[in-house]
Motif scaffolding. Sequence first.
Motif, short mmCIF file in Angstrom:
data_model
loop_
_atom_site.label_atom_id
_atom_site.label_comp_id
_atom_site.label_asym_id
_atom_site.label_seq_id
_atom_site.Cartn_x
_atom_site.Cartn_y
_atom_site.Cartn_z
N UNK A 159 8.25 -15.66 55.75
CA UNK A 159 8.82 -15.04 54.69
C UNK A 159 8.16 -13.74 54.09
N UNK A 160 8.90 -12.61 53.85
CA UNK A 160 8.37 -11.53 53.38
C UNK A 160 8.48 -10.44 54.44
N UNK A 161 8.95 -10.49 55.40
CA UNK A 161 9.06 -9.47 56.43
C UNK A 161 10.56 -9.43 56.94
N UNK A 162 10.83 -8.25 57.48
CA UNK A 162 12.21 -8.15 57.94
C UNK A 162 12.12 -6.83 58.95
N UNK A 163 12.38 -7.44 60.17
CA UNK A 163 12.47 -6.54 61.51
C UNK A 163 13.63 -5.55 61.33
N UNK A 164 13.44 -4.41 61.20
CA UNK A 164 14.49 -3.36 60.86
C UNK A 164 14.92 -2.68 61.82
N UNK A 165 14.00 -2.06 62.85
CA UNK A 165 14.22 -1.23 63.67
C UNK A 165 13.21 -1.19 64.92
N UNK A 166 13.74 -0.41 65.98
CA UNK A 166 12.89 -0.34 67.20
C UNK A 166 12.72 0.92 67.82
N UNK A 167 11.74 1.23 68.35
CA UNK A 167 11.74 2.85 68.94
C UNK A 167 11.36 2.71 70.47
N UNK A 168 11.91 3.67 71.27
CA UNK A 168 11.51 3.83 72.73
C UNK A 168 12.14 5.06 73.21
N UNK A 169 11.07 5.95 73.82
CA UNK A 169 11.66 7.19 74.20
C UNK A 169 12.68 7.21 74.69
N UNK A 170 13.44 6.20 75.54
CA UNK A 170 14.78 6.20 76.21
C UNK A 170 15.50 5.46 75.33
N UNK A 172 18.80 4.37 75.21
CA UNK A 172 19.42 3.48 75.56
C UNK A 172 18.67 2.12 75.55
N UNK A 173 17.48 2.20 76.08
CA UNK A 173 16.69 0.73 75.97
C UNK A 173 16.51 0.20 74.44
N UNK A 174 16.29 1.15 73.42
CA UNK A 174 16.12 0.88 72.24
C UNK A 174 17.42 0.24 71.54
N UNK A 175 18.39 1.14 71.79
CA UNK A 175 19.67 0.74 71.24
C UNK A 175 20.28 -0.77 71.82
N UNK A 176 19.76 -0.98 73.06
CA UNK A 176 20.29 -2.45 73.59
C UNK A 176 19.44 -3.48 73.02
N UNK A 177 18.21 -3.41 72.84
CA UNK A 177 17.35 -4.22 72.23
C UNK A 177 17.78 -4.37 70.84
N UNK A 178 18.28 -3.31 70.10
CA UNK A 178 18.67 -3.46 68.54
C UNK A 178 19.82 -4.33 68.48
N UNK A 181 19.10 -8.13 69.29
CA UNK A 181 18.45 -8.85 68.19
C UNK A 181 19.10 -8.45 67.02
N UNK A 182 20.00 -7.77 66.85
CA UNK A 182 20.81 -7.37 65.36
C UNK A 182 19.89 -7.07 64.52
N UNK A 183 18.99 -5.71 65.05
CA UNK A 183 18.27 -4.79 64.14
C UNK A 183 18.98 -3.50 63.59
N UNK A 184 18.75 -3.19 62.61
CA UNK A 184 19.57 -2.15 61.73
C UNK A 184 19.60 -0.92 62.71
N UNK A 185 18.42 -0.56 63.35
CA UNK A 185 18.37 0.74 63.87
C UNK A 185 17.68 0.35 65.28
#
Length: 457
Positions: A159-170, A172-178, A181-185
Amino acid sequence: METKRDGKKKQTTVITYGTFDLMHEGHIRLLERAKQLGDFLIVGVTSDTYDRQRGKLNVRQSLTERIENVRRTGLADLIIVEEYEGQKVEDILRYNVDIFVIGSDWKGKFDYLSNYCQVVYLERTKGISSTQKRGIVRLGIIGPGRVARRFVQESRFVSGVSVEAVFHPVEAKAREFAQELELAWGGSEWQQFVESVDAVYVATPHHLHVEYALRSLEEGKHVLIEKPLALSRSDAERVFALARQHGLVAMEAIKTAFMPAFRKLIGIALSGTIGDIVYVDATFTKLIPEKGREFDPNLMGGAFTELASYVLLPIARLAGKRKWDAELRFLTKRGQSGVDVWTNVEVIVGSLVGFGKVGLRAKGEGHLVIGGTEGYIYVPAPWWKTSYFEIRREKPSDNRVVSDAFEGEGFRYEIAEFISAIQQGRKPVGLADDDSVWMSWIIERFLRGEGVKEVKS
């Protein structure tokens, strides 16, 4: 139990469940969409006891407060308390439920309920602002790999945490992961990433941990850094110094350090229950194909950089401040790529001797033994996922077993401690900064070849 049932013949009954701690817009939207699926909505709120049993951590509001959260929405026709595993089937039968609704982050988990009613997984609400999530830490991930995937999945139990975003220099990799796992960004734009989160989990290859930790701290973000935190003492010290300078939390993500049974184990060992501690013997090995990140010298792969943090952890915790006087010896074997495939380390601190064995291409019994002058503590494999241990003495009748909770992969315990430290403005408990710096120092000594003897093929 609270109800708004008016006695009219019901048509379609919908049921959903949740903790509903720190009620936010995401909770409300789920209830609104569940309400739209039928005529009568039943909301099950988990009890404090059941939350503990199922490994839900860091719940900040009482059951009474959480029921009130649901009642104030005006969306529930009936509020019930979920008190034990298996209650969902009984509730569905008791209330003649037509549709079971839950968030899509649980997709597949409740398919078995389709034998009793329709099961609907509602897509998670993405992109909720910080003002909509007061008291919720928005967490971003750097490095969308295997560990990060499991980390996100376990974060739902805190409780008290929400994973919202993922960063990767590539990108496409970040967008696929997001998307998966249904992340906002998800993306490669650094500034957009850091502006969308309050804290960062660094799950990159080892050699990038410090770079991204420092960048995140400079942006005013708390950092949880996958082990090993750093590959040198000076780099580890830089991370903690910058965190102190900015009043932020920096913590190494060694999940074992924060597991309830392991913390209890360390406390008992230090209390004198087994007398003076004479030795610590810890092993962590696994067999994986000699390819990929773990065997890439350019990514600082190898058995020691990959696994030494685990076997050094109990030595660090039990040696205390004396650990900086340690004498070190290493015995290692290298594989085809040049990195070590197994390594033994011997740590001598006064009268305490620590033995650590790690391997990626050699298997051993993954237990932990803490030997003392009046007995010893035995933790069976896999000891790094400690759920119970035995205190053994000369007379078997004096032996006893000590256990505590362990759920999932264990990530939830490090996440809960990290989030609690942020929310309470304190240092993490379970792993001191000094312990992380010391372990980085030992890894540095190994990488420099100091005290290292190689076994030839």
